[in-house]
Scaffold this motif. Structure first.
Motif, mmCIF file in Angstrom:
data_model
loop_
_atom_site.group_PDB
_atom_site.id
_atom_site.type_symbol
_atom_site.label_atom_id
_atom_site.label_comp_id
_atom_site.label_asym_id
_atom_site.label_seq_id
_atom_site.Cartn_x
_atom_site.Cartn_y
_atom_site.Cartn_z
ATOM 1 N N CYS A 18 0.822 -1.219 0.000
ATOM 2 C CA CYS A 18 0.000 0.000 0.000
ATOM 3 C C CYS A 18 0.850 1.260 0.000
ATOM 4 O O CYS A 18 1.787 1.393 0.778
ATOM 5 C CB CYS A 18 -0.904 -0.014 1.223
ATOM 6 N N ILE A 19 0.516 2.205 -0.886
ATOM 7 C CA ILE A 19 1.213 3.488 -0.906
ATOM 8 C C ILE A 19 0.346 4.591 -0.286
ATOM 9 O O ILE A 19 0.634 5.772 -0.474
ATOM 10 C CB ILE A 19 1.664 3.868 -2.334
ATOM 11 N N ARG A 20 -0.688 4.196 0.431
ATOM 12 C CA ARG A 20 -1.513 5.135 1.199
ATOM 13 C C ARG A 20 -2.096 6.255 0.336
ATOM 14 O O ARG A 20 -2.075 7.414 0.719
ATOM 15 C CB ARG A 20 -0.714 5.786 2.343
ATOM 16 N N CYS A 21 -2.615 5.865 -0.826
ATOM 17 C CA CYS A 21 -3.164 6.888 -1.713
ATOM 18 C C CYS A 21 -4.584 7.239 -1.331
ATOM 19 O O CYS A 21 -5.079 8.289 -1.672
ATOM 20 C CB CYS A 21 -3.127 6.396 -3.151
ATOM 21 N N SER A 22 -5.277 6.305 -0.675
ATOM 22 C CA SER A 22 -6.669 6.459 -0.237
ATOM 23 C C SER A 22 -7.700 6.281 -1.348
ATOM 24 O O SER A 22 -8.875 6.524 -1.126
ATOM 25 C CB SER A 22 -6.910 7.783 0.507
ATOM 26 N N CYS A 32 -8.883 3.569 -2.401
ATOM 27 C CA CYS A 32 -9.844 2.538 -2.001
ATOM 28 C C CYS A 32 -10.912 3.101 -1.060
ATOM 29 O O CYS A 32 -12.057 2.658 -1.081
ATOM 30 C CB CYS A 32 -9.130 1.331 -1.391
ATOM 31 N N ILE A 70 -8.467 -0.405 3.026
ATOM 32 C CA ILE A 70 -7.094 -0.699 3.424
ATOM 33 C C ILE A 70 -7.039 -0.930 4.939
ATOM 34 O O ILE A 70 -6.334 -1.835 5.412
ATOM 35 C CB ILE A 70 -6.105 0.414 2.979
ATOM 36 N N CYS A 104 -7.207 0.384 -6.756
ATOM 37 C CA CYS A 104 -5.884 0.395 -6.115
ATOM 38 C C CYS A 104 -4.764 0.519 -7.145
ATOM 39 O O CYS A 104 -4.632 -0.328 -8.030
ATOM 40 C CB CYS A 104 -5.699 -0.865 -5.284
ATOM 41 N N PRO A 105 -3.925 1.540 -7.026
ATOM 42 C CA PRO A 105 -2.882 1.744 -8.024
ATOM 43 C C PRO A 105 -1.795 0.672 -7.989
ATOM 44 O O PRO A 105 -1.036 0.553 -8.949
ATOM 45 C CB PRO A 105 -2.305 3.116 -7.662
ATOM 46 N N ILE A 135 -3.660 -4.196 -5.104
ATOM 47 C CA ILE A 135 -3.824 -5.078 -3.949
ATOM 48 C C ILE A 135 -5.218 -5.704 -4.028
ATOM 49 O O ILE A 135 -6.213 -4.993 -4.156
ATOM 50 C CB ILE A 135 -3.668 -4.293 -2.625
#
Ligand code: SF4
Lengths: 259, 208, 487
Positions: free
Chosen positions: C328-332, C334, C357, C388-389, C392
């Protein structure tokens, strides 16, 4: 072509008209339908609720029932999704690589109804007649697990008399999610409320989809509202002809039963 | 040292418990755009993307940079501007107090109205300018505290894609990637310009 | 008797940080669902970001390839995590930085507190970071007499309003402009009483409020979006410039980073710098990204520290199915597409990691038992997986964690749960066609009583009607038809 019907436990028990319509439709198109009687349930509910070990015997049964057939169809995106994406995983978890291989083989030959019609049988005009204003809800598993894309819409566009209206925010989940609707009933209801709002905004008489489970959820909500909008499985619309409302000699349809 | 050994041992144990399949093949992705660096169409795209994110864009011939910069600063009502020591002499604006950065204090820099810098590279597709703290761009702080940033970009510095920009940059340098003026999306998720960084970004695109 | 071996993967300890909620998801969700203002704010905000994001993603010709590359790089990273961390440590150290390791939240908080104390400072400024929220660093600093000042606008809104963050990217997403204005008027010293609720005016108020803090604070604490093992470069992706201030102005910079944030090479940044902004804020590129490599003489902080945090991540790595959550790159993204999150908001998830997430990360960091309701807080609609970029497969991990929960419960209790009994019985019945047919008939009869189900299924029929039972199952129809067909 000889096609085995994977009826799904839900349609078998509660929505037999969707399954009967599938049979009539395929026979009308000149195909032979087989119904392997040892089939019961794909085990999706078990897997999705955290009981893959209990699902193992159901996977084994399903594979045994359908392995002899070259083409299998189910009037449910969700159950086909389970066959394609869960069965081999359940077998592998249990260390049964042989079963996993056979499950993958069955999955390769298993199609959701709109996939079978468009991709395998190569038809979009199935000769149906259905003079109603209809909106289509692309259920999550058809849309994102199977990627059926616009196949159902292409089929619906060819139905004579049918007035197809676009559902706003169609791709949002209706809130069913199997046991989600029970374990998180409040959130599920909030999602359903929005889905119903969008359905009602279309002023359609009929909301259709490729999954009896989601239709049960949406239909159950609309019925509670006495909204006057019916839910009808895609198979029933495609099976309907000018000769009979649903091509059924008895004239009985799912909504007919519900009335 | 203990925590280091414990952490590494835990991670090794975690991987040993369920060994992952090694990734042998990495799927490729697009590294270069269709247009070569400095292509006029690419410079146009950069201008369009910068404008889209509320930067002001100007075109100037190499000889007219100083006048263009002076015009921008005058229109902004700036009276004192800081420049890095390596800014080309012929880019320095006239008619305004020019302070060359010589380890100026933060408080002093905060009093200055504007900064003029060069750039290291610019990415057309994303509307991004990258500063790498070279002599013509200066310390990071000088392009941060003044409220207006004027940045001069040469055509050969304009590339199409992010991977092309990375390939030109030196990892050890402190880098600042700038795409438009300071902004926030924190209020109802709409982009609003002007928070802590320079509230105005002016980009001068030269022809050589 | 249990014994913890130091070298075995471990979950995050309880009693510190913010990974565990006080109540199960359905209970908290119920309260949130009853707040019409919250529902409106969330619908508006998530709708806005979804539209922006899909517009800029459609501009990228190779988005599917980028996602696949992002996933491959992260899988490769996790497979080599110990080596890459050692490489990162060596590169940062060679560039003049100091690397610290923290097995859990308690250690990380102690390391940071000691580092701040050593500078003599009694105030630190912070760039928004999930890792420091996760470990409860602010509380630890306050307990040590050090004042943490959040400088990100949304974090500031949350901190001033004594609120809790509800989104990874926009922690104050549950507040609209009018509510933000009220918080500022009430809590911001010296704020102009004529402040309007124009977003630009609110942003300007934050700028004035924090300016002196930026110029006078000697220590900053940040997180990191990426750390390049090959070069020792750390990157922070932000919008407002508060990040640049914190990374440039102080004498000492302390970065707290989850160990999964490392990426192997400089070149890999090219993938993530394209994926993150478009998936996250829906921008082609966020306004500011800062990269630094150890200490640069004469430019920026001259004391640079990096704290590498485990806090349960080793336990996530140990789970073959669940470890992909570390990608996860914590993009939000999702969160923004999740129909559950859109209706309940982030607080219902208890942990600092909300949404899809959060539902797959928090239970793995703490152990499933401590966040047992989260894996069920999803209809498995799959929108998160599509968004999800780094691809995941959140729905599969959710299902996997449900199975883990069931198995752990089974191991811990001698009596099986009612649900487990029912599930086993259902599987048995469905594996015996005669029993199955009998059950089908009973299902038909059962509903003569009406259109509601008995507990525990009555949650469903509280707002929906059960369909009327058909007079005949498909199976019955089929066998009758076959009989009729017989010549
Ligand atoms: S799981 Fe994927 S979509 Fe969700 S925050 Fe992480 S990277 Fe983004």
């Amino acid at each position: 072509m000889r096609i085995a019907l994977f009826v799904t436990c839900l349609a078998d028990t509660l929505f037999p008209e969707a399954a009967r319509a599938t049979v009539r439709l395929l026979e009308r198109l000149g195909h032979q339908v087989a119904f392997p009687e040892e089939q019961t349930c794909c085990g999706q509910m078990h897997v999705n609720t955290g009981y893959p070990d209990d699902a193992l015997r159901l996977v084994r049964r399903h594979v045994r029932a359908f392995a002899p057939y070259d083409v299998v169809v189910a009037p449910s995106g969700s159950c086909v999704g389970s066959v394609r994406h869960q069965h081999a995983m359940v077998a592998r978890r249990a260390g049964d690589e042989r079963l996993a291989g056979r499950a993958e083989e069955v999955a390769r030959h298993t199609y959701e109804l709109s996939e079978l019609l468009v991709d395998v049988l190569g038809v979009t005009d199935v000769g149906a007649y259905y003079p109603h204003r209809v909106t289509y809800h692309p259920t999550c598993h058809s849309l994102r697990m199977l990627r059926v894309g616009d196949r159902p819409l292409r089929l619906l566009r060819e139905v004579r008399g049918l007035d197809l209206v676009e559902l706003p925010q169609a791709e949002q989940c209706c809130g069913f999610g199997g046991t989600f609707a029970v374990k998180n009933a409040d959130t599920s209801t909030a999602m359903l409320a929005d889905k119903m709002r969008h359905v009602l905004a279309t002023r359609a008489d009929v909301c259709t989809a490729g999954d009896a489970s989601c239709l049960m959820h949406i239909g159950g909500g609309l019925s509670r509202l006495r909204a006057g909008v019916r839910t009808v499985h895609l198979a029933e619309i495609l099976a309907s002809t000018e000769a009979g409302r649903s091509g059924d000699p008895t004239g009985r349809t799912t909504e007919g039963v519900a009335r | 040292m203990i925590a280091r050994d414990v952490t590494l041992a835990r991670l090794r144990a975690a991987l040993a418990a369920a060994p992952p399949t090694p990734v042998r093949h990495r799927p490729g992705h697009r590294r270069q755009g269709e247009l070569p660096p400095g292509d006029p169409e690419l410079v146009d795209l950069l201008a369009e993307r910068l404008t889209d994110y509320r930067a002001q864009v100007y075109r100037a011939t190499g000889a007219a940079v100083a006048d263009t910069v002076a015009g921008i600063l005058a229109a902004e009502g700036a009276t004192a501007v800081v420049v890095p020591p390596g800014l080309p002499a012929d880019w320095r604006p006239g008619g305004i107090e020019v302070v060359v950065d010589d380890d100026l204090s933060a408080d002093r820099l905060a009093e200055l109205d504007a900064v003029v810098t060069a750039a290291a590279v610019a990415v057309a597709e994303t509307g991004t300018i990258v500063l790498d703290a070279a002599a013509d761009q200066g310390r990071r702080i000088i392009s941060l505290l003044p409220d207006r940033h004027v940045c001069v970009v040469r055509p050969e510095q304009v590339v199409a894609t992010v991977p092309e920009a990375l390939a030109r940059l030196t990892p050890g340098h402190p880098l600042t990637w700038i795409s438009g003026p300071s902004a926030t999306s924190d209020i109802e998720l709409n982009r609003v310009e002007g928070v802590h960084g320079p509230r105005r970004l002016h980009v001068v695109l030269t022809d050589g | 008797m249990t014994e913890t071996f130091l070298g075995l993967p471990a979950t995050a300890p309880p009693g510190v940080g913010h990974l565990r909620g006080d109540e199960p998801f359905p209970v908290a969700a119920r309260r949130a669902l009853a707040d019409p203002q919250l529902r409106r704010n969330l619908r508006h905000a998530t709708g806005t970001i979804r539209a922006k994001s899909s517009a800029v993603i459609s501009e990228v010709p190779d988005w599917p390839e980028l996602r696949a590359a992002g996933r491959a790089i992260k899988s490769d990273t996790m497979a080599r995590l110990p080596e890459l961390l050692e490489q990162l440590e060596a590169a940062v150290t060679a560039a003049g930085g100091t690397v610290h390791w923290a097995t859990d939240a308690v250690e990380a908080n102690r390391i940071v507190t000691d580092l701040v104390r050593a500078t003599g400072a009694d105030r630190v400024m912070k760039v928004k970071s999930m890792a420091t929220q996760e470990i409860g660093l602010n509380e630890a600093l306050e307990a040590a007499g050090i004042e943490p000042v959040e400088t990100d606008l949304a974090e500031l809104i949350v901190q001033l309003g004594r609120d809790r963050p509800s989104h990874i990217l926009v922690p104050a997403i549950h507040r609209n402009r009018a509510e933000i204005r009220e918080v500022f008027l009430r809590e911001m010293p010296g704020v102009d009483p004529a402040l309007t609720d124009e977003p630009a005016a609110l942003a300007a108020a934050a700028r004035r409020h924090l300016r002196a803090t930026f110029l006078s604070t000697k220590v900053a604490v940040s997180g990191a979006n990426f750390a390049v093992a090959e070069t020792g470069t750390l990157a922070v992706v932000e919008s407002e410039g508060n990040g640049r201030m914190c990374l440039t102005l102080p004498e000492t910079l302390i970065t707290v980073m989850g160990i999964e944030k490392v990426i192997p090479t400089w070149d890999d940044l090219g993938v993530f710098l394209q994926l993150l902004p478009r998936a996250s804020t829906g921008e082609r590129m966020n306004p500011y990204t800062s990269m630094w490599t150890g200490v640069t003489p004469g430019d920026g902080p001259q004391q640079v520290h990096l704290v590498l945090l485990d806090n349960g991540r080793s336990a996530v790595l140990a789970d073959e199915v669940g470890r992909q959550v570390l990608h996860c790159i914590r993009c939000s993204a999702c969160l923004n597409v999740c129909p559950v999150y859109e209706r309940t908001g982030g607080h219902a998830y208890g942990s600092v990691y909300p949404g899809p997430i959060g539902a797959v990360l928090s239970p793995q960091l703490t152990g499933v038992a401590d966040n047992a309701s989260l894996p069920y807080a999803s209809s498995l609609c799959g929108a998160c997986f599509d968004a999800c970029p780094v691809m995941i497969d959140i729905p599969s991990v959710l299902v996997h964690l449900r199975a883990r929960h069931v198995a752990e419960r089974r191991a811990a209790h001698r009596m099986p749960s009612a649900e487990a009994v029912a599930m086993a019985a259902a599987a048995y019945t469905m594996d015996h066609p005669r029993l199955y047919a009998a059950a089908q008939r009973a299902a038909g009869l059962g509903r003569i009583a009406g259109r509601a189900l008995p507990p525990p299924l009555n949650g469903w029929t509280a707002s929906r009607d059960m369909p009327a039972a058909p007079p005949q199952t498909f199976r019955q129809w089929w066998s009758e038809r076959r009989r009729d067909d017989r010549p």
